[in-house]
Design an enzyme around this catalytic site. Structure first.
Site, PDB file in Angstrom:
ATOM      1  NE  ARG A  53      -2.205  -1.175   3.480  1.00  9.52           N
ATOM      2  CZ  ARG A  53      -2.502  -0.752   4.706  1.00  9.52           C
ATOM      3  NH1 ARG A  53      -3.583  -0.030   4.929  1.00  9.52           N
ATOM      4  NH2 ARG A  53      -1.740  -1.058   5.733  1.00  9.52           N
ATOM      5  CG  ASN A 103      -4.038  -4.144   3.532  1.00 12.07           C
ATOM      6  OD1 ASN A 103      -3.538  -4.074   2.421  1.00 12.07           O
ATOM      7  ND2 ASN A 103      -3.304  -4.111   4.630  1.00 12.07           N
TER       8      ASN A 103
END
Length: 91
Positions: free
Chosen positions: A18, A36
């Site tokens: 990320r 996520n």
């Protein structure tokens, strides 16, 4: 302007995926978000010029994280609204 939803599966959690996706988006001036999912996937919403989005999709497919490995990626087009102003990591 193009907006896409990208769903990524593989080794994409716990490897800086990320954070490095955000760095890649910021570098290309792409707006949107990355987060996520509970099942281990990562979902990305990316908005920007057509050519920049195409390059960003290739970057994600190759995994922006050296420790990550993308096994599957699904890209869906989204309407261009709303207009995002930054790229954020969602928790």
């Amino acid at each position: 302007m193009r907006t896409v939803n990208i769903r990524v599966s593989g080794r994409v959690q716990g490897v800086g995926f990320r954070y490095l996706t955000k760095l890649a988006a910021d570098e290309k001036q792409i707006t949107g978000s990355v987060k996520n999912e509970e099942n281990g996937d990562v979902t990305i919403v990316a908005q920007g010029p057509e050519s920049t989005i195409a390059f960003f999709i290739q970057t994600v497919k190759s995994s922006p994280s050296p420790m990550g490995k993308v096994k599957k990626m699904v890209v869906h087009e989204l309407p261009n609204e709303p207009h995002y102003t930054s790229f954020e990591v969602l928790y």
